[in-house]
Scaffold this active site. Structure first.
Site, PDB file in Angstrom:
ATOM      1  N   HIS A 173      37.055  23.109  51.288  1.00 21.27           N
ATOM      2  CA  HIS A 173      38.078  21.784  51.077  1.00 21.27           C
ATOM      3  C   HIS A 173      37.744  20.833  51.732  1.00 21.27           C
ATOM      4  CE1 HIS A 173      40.725  24.287  49.246  1.00 21.27           C
ATOM      5  NE2 HIS A 173      40.666  25.176  49.840  1.00 21.27           N
ATOM      6  N   SER A 195      43.327  31.932  46.451  1.00 21.80           N
ATOM      7  CA  SER A 195      42.946  32.992  47.588  1.00 21.80           C
ATOM      8  C   SER A 195      44.013  34.348  47.227  1.00 21.80           C
ATOM      9  CB  SER A 195      43.153  33.334  48.803  1.00 21.80           C
ATOM     10  OG  SER A 195      41.636  32.219  48.717  1.00 21.80           O
ATOM     11  N   GLU A 245      37.265  39.343  55.356  1.00 21.59           N
ATOM     12  CA  GLU A 245      36.871  38.107  54.912  1.00 21.59           C
ATOM     13  C   GLU A 245      35.966  36.709  55.421  1.00 21.59           C
ATOM     14  OE1 GLU A 245      39.562  34.469  53.429  1.00 21.59           O
ATOM     15  OE2 GLU A 245      39.642  35.344  55.487  1.00 21.59           O
TER      16      GLU A 245
END
Ligand SMILES: [Zn+2]
Length: 509
Positions: free
Chosen positions: A336, A114, A327
Site C-alpha cells: 500500500h 481483506s 496472517e
C-alpha cells in the site's frame, strides 16, 4: 534444420518398440541441469501417494496482498540475500506438492478487500467488501442487517467440535484478516469502541476487540497474538477505548486458571504451556512493526515465526486437534505504501513462519494451506540480467533499458500508489538513488495515497491430509470446504483415520 530434426525423429520411431517408445535426445539437451532436475521432479510426482486421511489440525497461512508477482520477487530476493541463485530459488511453501488458483472477487466488487477475502477463506461464503464473518445478506455499516447473516469460521467450527483454535497476525488483532477467525461485523473498521458512533453502539453492534474477549467459551479463541492494544485498553491506560473497559484484564478474569496476557517476545517465550493455557498477546499499540524495524535493537516484538510456534505449542495441548489462522499482514501494508523492499522482507518473514510451523507439526495429520486474500499491483518486468539485484534497475550497465523519457526504471514497480505522479513533478531518475533502500518508493503508474489491491487470481499452496483436492482454478471459498472436509466436519462419511505412513513433507524432495 527442420529436415534434420524430422530425420532424427523418424530414425528413433523406427527403432523403438511399440510399448516403450522413446526418442533419443542430443547429449547437450539431456545434460542441461534444468532438464535433469525437472525430469527428477516428474519421477517424484509419479511416486506421490495423496494423503486421503483425516486432518487432526489445519493451519491456514494468509499472506495479505501476497500476489504471485510478490512471491516471485520475494523468492529472488531471499535467494540473493543468501548468496544463491535467486531466480531458481523457492520459498518453502512453493515446495508444497499441491496448488490451485483462487479467484478473489468479492460479492460486490471485482477487487476484494481483506474483510470479504478472509470471510471467503474462513467461512466459505462470498460477502461484500468491508464485511467480516457475515453472509452477503449483511450490508456494510448496517447493524440491523447483521442479524441472521452469521457465517461461522473454521476456527469457531474447530472449537465447536472439541478442538482448539487460534489466530496470529502482525497487524492489529482486530484488523480484518485476523477478525475473520472470530468476529462477525458489517463494518471492518469497528475495531474498538472508539471506532463506533453512539448510534451504532445503541443499535447493538459490538466492536471487534470485545467480540474476541466476550465470545462464548464454546467458540472462543485459545490463542490470539498480534498488535492493537489501542483497541483493547482504555484511554489513559495504554489504549484508546472510550468505554473504559480493560479487555486484557477481562480475558484473564474470564478465561480460567491458564488465561494469560503478554506484551513482549520475552513474556511470550516464558509463558507456561498446559492444557488450560489461553494466551492473549498484544505486542504493539497499533500494528506490529515492519520486520526491518522489528529486528532493530530495542524492539520487544516477537517474529511471526515465534508467535506461530508458540500458538502451535499451546494448541497442540488438545489431543482433539486445532485450527490456526496465521496472517502475514504487513506484506499488504508495505505494498500500500509502495515500498517494495518491505513487501519482500515481510514475505520472507512470512515464509519463515511457515517453515517454523512445518518443523513443529506432523504433515501426516496436519493440513497446511498457504494462500493470499488478494494481490497487489506489484510488477516485475524489464529484462534485468540473471542474478541482477531484484530491487535494482532493469537491464545492466551495458544494456540499460530506458523509458521514452530517457530515464532507466526499476525491475519492480507498482500499478498505483504513492510512488505515482502527483501532477506537479515528473518521474525521478532511479539511477541517482539507492533503489534497495527500505524507504525507496518504487514508481507507480497512477498516484494514490495508498496503493489499490489487484484483482488477478492468487495461488493456494497445500500439503497434508486432503491437500490433493487443491487443483485447477477455484473460488476463494474453496479453501474452507477442503479444510472442513479434512477435519471431518462436513457430515460426509469420515475419511480414513489419520494416515501415518511416511514422512514426506515437501516437493520436490
Ligand atoms: Zn490492503
Amino acid at each position: 534444420m527442420r529436415a534434420i530434426v524430422s530425420l532424427v525423429l523418424v530414425i528413433c520411431l523406427v527403432t523403438s518398440g511399440a510399448s516403450a517408445q522413446t526418442v533419443a535426445l542430443p547429449a547437450g539437451q539431456t545434460g542441461d541441469a534444468y532438464f535433469q532436475e525437472s525430469a527428477r521432479q516428474v519421477r517424484t510426482a509419479l511416486a506421490e501417494v495423496p494423503n486421503t486421511g483425516r486432518a487432526r489440525n489445519v493451519i491456514i497461512f494468509v499472506g495479505d496482498g501476497m500476489g504471485l508477482s510478490t512471491v516471485v520477487a520475494s523468492r529472488i530476493f531471499e535467494g540473493q540475500q543468501r548468496g544463491v541463485d535467486g531466480e531458481s530459488n523457492s520459498l518453502v511453501f512453493e515446495r508444497f506438492p499441491y496448488v490451485a488458483l483462487s479467484k478473489t472477487y468479492s460479492d460486490d466488487m471485482q477487487v476484494t478487500d481483506s474483510a470479504a477475502g478472509i470471510t471467503a477463506i474462513m467461512s466459505g461464503v462470498k460477502t461484500g467488501n468491508g464485511v467480516v464473518g457475515l453472509t452477503k445478506a449483511a450490508v456494510r455499516k448496517d447493524c440491523a442487517s447483521a442479524r441472521g447473516a452469521m457465517a461461522l469460521s473454521l476456527a469457531e467450527m474447530a472449537k465447536a467440535s472439541g478442538r482448539s483454535a487460534g489466530v496470529v497476525t502482525n497487524t492489529r488483532l482486530t484488523h480484518a484478516t485476523p477478525a475473520g477467525a472470530y468476529a462477525h461485523t458489517p463494518h471492518r473498521d469497528w475495531e474498538g469502541s472508539q471506532d463506533m458512533s453512539a448510534e451504532v453502539i445503541a443499535a447493538g453492534c459490538v466492536d471487534i476487540a470485545r467480540q474476541l474477549v466476550e465470545a462464548a467459551p464454546a467458540v472462543r479463541m485459545d490463542v490470539a497474538l498480534g498488535g492493537g492494544r489501542s483497541r483493547f485498553l482504555p484511554a489513559g491506560a495504554g489504549g484508546k477505548r472510550t468505554d473504559g473497559r480493560d479487555l486484557p484484564r477481562e480475558w484473564r478474569d474470564t478465561g480460567g486458571p491458564g488465561a494469560l496476557y503478554v506484551q513482549t517476545a520475552a513474556e511470550l517465550a516464558a509463558a507456561p504451556v498446559s492444557p488450560s493455557t489461553r494466551v492473549l498477546g498484544l505486542f504493539a499499540e497499533d500494528h506490529m512493526p515492519f520486520e526491518i524495524e522489528r529486528v532493530a535493537p530495542g524492539s520487544t516484538a516477537p517474529s511471526l515465526a515465534q508467535m506461530t510456534l508458540k500458538a502451535i505449542d499451546v494448541l497442540s495441548q488438545n489431543p482433539e486437534g486445532y485450527v490456526l489462522l496465521v496472517e502475514g499482514g504487513r506484506i499488504d501494508h508495505a505494498s500500500h505504501l509502495g515500498l517494495a523492499r518491505r513487501t519482500l522482507t515481510e514475505t520472507v518473514a512470512f515464509a519463515e513462519a511457515v517453515k517454523a510451523a512445518l518443523g513443529a507439526v506432523d504433515l501426516e495429520d496436519t493440513l497446511v494451506i498457504v494462500t493470499a486474500d488478494h494481490s497487489h499491483g506489484l510488477v516485475l518486468s524489464g529484462y534485468a540480467d540473471r542474478n541482477a539485484p531484484v530491487l535494482g534497475i532493469a537491464g545492466d550497465e551495458g544494456s540499460r533499458v530506458v523509458g521514452l523519457d530517457g530515464k532507466p526504471y526499476t525491475t519492480l514497480m507498482f500499478a498505483t500508489g504513492p510512488g505515482g505522479p502527483d501532477g506537479a513533478t515528473g518521474r525521478s531518475d532511479p539511477s541517482t538513488t539507492d533503489t534497495s533502500d527500505p524507504d525507496y518508493r518504487q514508481v507507480a503508474a497512477v498516484g494514490l495515497r495508498s496503493a489499490a489491491h489487484s484483482g488477478e487470481d492468487v495461488v493456494i499452496y497445500a500439503t497434508g491430509p486432503q491437500a490433493y483436492l487443491f487443483r485447477g482454478v477455484v473460488d476463494e471459498t474453496y479453501t474452507f470446504h477442503v479444510a472442513r472436509r479434512a477435519l471431518g466436519l462436513d457430515g460426509a462419511p469420515a475419511p480414513a483415520t489419520v494416515r501415518k505412513s511416511g514422512k514426506r513433507r515437501l516437493w520436490p524432495f
